[in-house]
Design a protein around this motif. Structure first.
Motif, PDB file in Angstrom:
ATOM      1  N   LEU A  30      57.562  35.604  25.662  1.00 21.98           N
ATOM      2  CA  LEU A  30      58.557  35.840  24.621  1.00 21.98           C
ATOM      3  C   LEU A  30      58.204  37.069  23.807  1.00 21.98           C
ATOM      4  N   THR A  31      59.199  37.903  23.518  1.00 20.75           N
ATOM      5  CA  THR A  31      58.969  39.074  22.686  1.00 20.75           C
ATOM      6  C   THR A  31      59.993  39.126  21.561  1.00 20.75           C
ATOM      7  N   GLY A  32      59.625  39.845  20.525  1.00 20.51           N
ATOM      8  CA  GLY A  32      60.508  40.047  19.392  1.00 20.51           C
ATOM      9  C   GLY A  32      59.769  40.822  18.333  1.00 20.51           C
ATOM     10  N   ARG A  33      60.485  41.272  17.315  1.00 27.15           N
ATOM     11  CA  ARG A  33      59.840  42.040  16.242  1.00 27.15           C
ATOM     12  C   ARG A  33      59.119  41.135  15.252  1.00 27.15           C
ATOM     13  N   ARG A  34      59.613  39.899  15.095  1.00 26.11           N
ATOM     14  CA  ARG A  34      59.113  39.023  14.026  1.00 26.11           C
ATOM     15  C   ARG A  34      58.139  37.987  14.587  1.00 26.11           C
ATOM     16  N   LYS A  35      56.872  38.290  14.415  1.00 27.62           N
ATOM     17  CA  LYS A  35      55.815  37.446  14.985  1.00 27.62           C
ATOM     18  C   LYS A  35      55.900  36.007  14.495  1.00 27.62           C
ATOM     19  N   GLU A  36      56.197  35.830  13.216  1.00 19.23           N
ATOM     20  CA  GLU A  36      56.207  34.482  12.657  1.00 19.23           C
ATOM     21  C   GLU A  36      57.268  33.594  13.309  1.00 19.23           C
TER      22      GLU A  36
END
Length: 238
Positions: A30-36
């Motif tokens: 999974l990827t995304g800008r918002r780690k939390e």
């Protein structure tokens, strides 16, 4: 166990697909800008997910993290690009347009090319991208969003042609949602706003059957057909 990467999995359609594919037995990157937000998803099912937080506008970071994910997953069968952005821009502020283009064109293209080359080298694979029904016509409210989605639609068609010429089992699927009840649904008076869960179920069916193009939900096929045929003299006044 099948392996998949979802680009843009922190919310909305990407998050919904992450949970559904995990339930179907996939091992997922999974990827995304918002780690939390990625961490919150992983906490619900730690064995199913490997997370990498980065922004697809950063090409070097995208390359590094994709390669790491494939290694940690032990291969790749499916890559879904669900990352995207778009804002109403009635005043045509260039920074808004540039941000949209950098994500929906530059970042998208790098991911699409990387995935296609990877699947070409291993001689099979499935690339899925979330474009939009909005890509069928222009928009005075969000010019760059609709234009960049039109770019994606045409780019995916070009990749399908390449796959046919290669005569390899490489599938390219263009998912075209209408309005979905997520962060991307911006503006007042939106109609036929579809729940994420319903949209995700229909996307999964399209992925399973390796459809070339799928409008979701099904009722948005009607809107797509109308948009394609609406005369300019009427559309220009909308």
């Amino acid at each position: 166990m099948k392996k998949a990467i979802i680009i843009g999995a922190s919310s909305g359609i990407g998050k919904g697909l992450a949970k559904l594919l995990a339930d179907k037995g996939f091992k997922l990157g999974l990827t995304g800008r918002r780690k939390e937000l990625l961490d919150n998803i992983k906490s619900e099912n730690p064995e199913s997910y490997i997370n990498k937080a980065f922004d697809i506008k950063d090409i070097n970071a995208t390359l590094k993290n994709l390669e790491e994910l494939v290694t940690e997953l032990g291969g790749l069968d499916l890559l879904i690009c669900s990352a995207g952005t778009g804002d109403h821009n009635e005043k045509l502020e260039f920074e808004i347009e540039k941000r949209t283009i950098d994500t929906n064109v530059v970042g998208f293209t790098f991911i699409a090319d990387w995935a296609f080359h990877y699947f070409e080298n291993q001689k099979y694979g499935h690339f899925v991208a979330i474009s939009s029904v909005g890509g069928l016509r222009g928009s005075r409210h969000a010019p760059s969003y609709n234009a960049t989605k039109a770019y994606q639609i045409n780019y995916l068609e070009g990749l399908r042609q390449k796959a046919v010429k290669l005569k390899q089992p490489i599938a390219v699927t263009d998912i075209r949602p209408g309005f979905v009840d997520s962060e991307m649904a911006k503006g007042d008076g939106l109609f036929w706003v579809m729940p994420v869960e319903k949209v995700v179920r229909q996307i999964y069916k399209a992925i399973k059957s390796k459809k070339k193009v799928a409008c979701v939900t099904k009722r948005w096929r009607l809107i797509a057909a109308i948009l394609k045929r609406l005369p300019n003299i009427i559309y220009d006044k909308m």
